[in-house]
Design a protein around this motif. Structure first.
Motif, PDB file in Angstrom:
ATOM      1  N   ARG A 122       0.838  -1.216   0.000  1.00 10.47           N
ATOM      2  CA  ARG A 122       0.000   0.000   0.000  1.00 10.47           C
ATOM      3  C   ARG A 122       0.866   1.256   0.000  1.00 10.47           C
ATOM      4  NH1 ARG A 122      -4.054   1.381  -1.431  1.00 10.47           N
ATOM      5  NH2 ARG A 122      -4.888   2.475   0.336  1.00 10.47           N
ATOM      6  N   GLN A 123       1.988   1.241   0.715  1.00  5.83           N
ATOM      7  CA  GLN A 123       2.881   2.402   0.716  1.00  5.83           C
ATOM      8  C   GLN A 123       3.423   2.647  -0.689  1.00  5.83           C
ATOM      9  OE1 GLN A 123       5.327   0.853   3.939  1.00  5.83           O
ATOM     10  NE2 GLN A 123       4.826   2.637   5.186  1.00  5.83           N
ATOM     11  N   ARG A 124       3.774   1.577  -1.396  1.00  8.43           N
ATOM     12  CA  ARG A 124       4.259   1.722  -2.772  1.00  8.43           C
ATOM     13  C   ARG A 124       3.165   2.276  -3.683  1.00  8.43           C
ATOM     14  NH1 ARG A 124       6.829  -3.061  -1.434  1.00  8.43           N
ATOM     15  NH2 ARG A 124       5.209  -4.319  -2.426  1.00  8.43           N
ATOM     16  N   GLN A 125       1.936   1.813  -3.500  1.00  6.18           N
ATOM     17  CA  GLN A 125       0.821   2.301  -4.319  1.00  6.18           C
ATOM     18  C   GLN A 125       0.607   3.801  -4.112  1.00  6.18           C
ATOM     19  OE1 GLN A 125      -2.469  -0.123  -3.095  1.00  6.18           O
ATOM     20  NE2 GLN A 125      -1.817  -1.904  -4.282  1.00  6.18           N
ATOM     21  N   ILE A 126       0.637   4.227  -2.874  1.00  3.86           N
ATOM     22  CA  ILE A 126       0.467   5.653  -2.573  1.00  3.86           C
ATOM     23  C   ILE A 126       1.608   6.460  -3.198  1.00  3.86           C
ATOM     24  CG2 ILE A 126       0.464   7.380  -0.714  1.00  3.86           C
ATOM     25  CD1 ILE A 126      -1.029   5.197   0.988  1.00  3.86           C
ATOM     26  N   GLY A 127       2.830   5.972  -3.043  1.00  2.00           N
ATOM     27  CA  GLY A 127       3.974   6.659  -3.632  1.00  2.00           C
ATOM     28  C   GLY A 127       3.863   6.773  -5.138  1.00  2.00           C
ATOM     29  N   HIS A 128       3.422   5.711  -5.784  1.00  2.00           N
ATOM     30  CA  HIS A 128       3.266   5.741  -7.246  1.00  2.00           C
ATOM     31  C   HIS A 128       2.174   6.711  -7.662  1.00  2.00           C
ATOM     32  CE1 HIS A 128       5.234   1.527  -7.454  1.00  2.00           C
ATOM     33  NE2 HIS A 128       6.140   2.481  -7.601  1.00  2.00           N
ATOM     34  N   ARG A 129       1.103   6.809  -6.876  1.00  2.00           N
ATOM     35  CA  ARG A 129       0.036   7.760  -7.202  1.00  2.00           C
ATOM     36  C   ARG A 129       0.532   9.198  -7.082  1.00  2.00           C
ATOM     37  NH1 ARG A 129      -3.384   4.304  -4.088  1.00  2.00           N
ATOM     38  NH2 ARG A 129      -4.405   2.885  -5.531  1.00  2.00           N
ATOM     39  N   VAL A 130       1.265   9.484  -6.018  1.00  2.00           N
ATOM     40  CA  VAL A 130       1.811  10.835  -5.847  1.00  2.00           C
ATOM     41  C   VAL A 130       2.724  11.160  -7.025  1.00  2.00           C
ATOM     42  CG1 VAL A 130       3.358  12.277  -4.451  1.00  2.00           C
ATOM     43  CG2 VAL A 130       1.606  10.878  -3.330  1.00  2.00           C
ATOM     44  N   GLN A 131       3.604  10.242  -7.361  1.00  2.00           N
ATOM     45  CA  GLN A 131       4.534  10.464  -8.464  1.00  2.00           C
ATOM     46  C   GLN A 131       3.790  10.653  -9.783  1.00  2.00           C
ATOM     47  OE1 GLN A 131       7.059   7.137  -9.633  1.00  2.00           O
ATOM     48  NE2 GLN A 131       8.765   8.579  -9.827  1.00  2.00           N
ATOM     49  N   ALA A 132       2.794   9.824 -10.049  1.00  2.00           N
ATOM     50  CA  ALA A 132       2.050   9.910 -11.315  1.00  2.00           C
ATOM     51  C   ALA A 132       1.316  11.243 -11.436  1.00  2.00           C
ATOM     52  CB  ALA A 132       1.070   8.750 -11.425  1.00  2.00           C
ATOM     53  N   ILE A 133       0.665  11.674 -10.370  1.00  2.00           N
ATOM     54  CA  ILE A 133      -0.057  12.946 -10.406  1.00  2.00           C
ATOM     55  C   ILE A 133       0.921  14.101 -10.569  1.00  2.00           C
ATOM     56  CG2 ILE A 133      -1.514  14.523  -9.081  1.00  2.00           C
ATOM     57  CD1 ILE A 133      -2.799  11.953  -7.833  1.00  2.00           C
ATOM     58  N   ARG A 134       2.027  14.039  -9.858  1.00  2.00           N
ATOM     59  CA  ARG A 134       3.055  15.087  -9.976  1.00  2.00           C
ATOM     60  C   ARG A 134       3.558  15.175 -11.414  1.00  2.00           C
ATOM     61  NH1 ARG A 134       8.251  14.685 -10.377  1.00  2.00           N
ATOM     62  NH2 ARG A 134       8.492  12.594  -9.498  1.00  2.00           N
ATOM     63  N   GLN A 135       3.840  14.041 -12.019  1.00  2.00           N
ATOM     64  CA  GLN A 135       4.357  14.028 -13.388  1.00  2.00           C
ATOM     65  C   GLN A 135       3.300  14.480 -14.394  1.00  2.00           C
ATOM     66  OE1 GLN A 135       5.891  10.008 -13.590  1.00  2.00           O
ATOM     67  NE2 GLN A 135       7.925  10.665 -12.926  1.00  2.00           N
ATOM     68  N   GLN A 136       2.036  14.122 -14.169  1.00  2.00           N
ATOM     69  CA  GLN A 136       0.953  14.581 -15.045  1.00  2.00           C
ATOM     70  C   GLN A 136       0.860  16.101 -15.046  1.00  2.00           C
ATOM     71  OE1 GLN A 136      -2.524  12.627 -13.528  1.00  2.00           O
ATOM     72  NE2 GLN A 136      -2.046  10.669 -14.510  1.00  2.00           N
ATOM     73  N   GLN A 137       1.224  16.694 -13.924  1.00  2.00           N
ATOM     74  CA  GLN A 137       1.176  18.151 -13.802  1.00  2.00           C
ATOM     75  C   GLN A 137       2.506  18.800 -14.184  1.00  2.00           C
ATOM     76  OE1 GLN A 137      -0.470  19.440 -10.050  1.00  2.00           O
ATOM     77  NE2 GLN A 137      -2.169  17.985 -10.178  1.00  2.00           N
TER      78      GLN A 137
END
Length: 78
Positions: free
Chosen positions: A14-29
């Motif tokens: 779950r920690q990895r999933q959260i980290g990947h979501r933060v990274q993906a949203i950051r990169q999308q922006q």
């Protein structure tokens, strides 16, 4: 009520999933890690560990990131 498994593998997942979501949203922006940690007033290592899935972010850290990225907290932790 569910009981926790004996192993904490699910927690790390779950920690990895959260980290990947933060990274993906950051990169999308089109934001760099530097831009995000500075805007959220976080330590660089905190964000690096979070995105790598090795950090254990506080609620305040997640709220800061969600605020700066202008997304609901649930988008990060779903």
């Amino acid at each position: 009520m569910r009981e926790l498994p004996d192993e904490d593998g699910w927690l790390r997942s779950r920690q990895r999933q959260i980290g990947h979501r933060v990274q993906a949203i950051r990169q999308q922006q089109n934001l760099t890690q530097d831009a995000l940690y500075l805007a959220a007033r976080l330590d660089r290592r905190t964000l690096q560990h979070l995105e790598a899935g090795t950090g254990n972010p506080t609620m305040a850290t997640l709220l800061r990131i969600a605020y700066v990225l202008d997304v609901p907290l649930t988008d990060l932790v779903r």
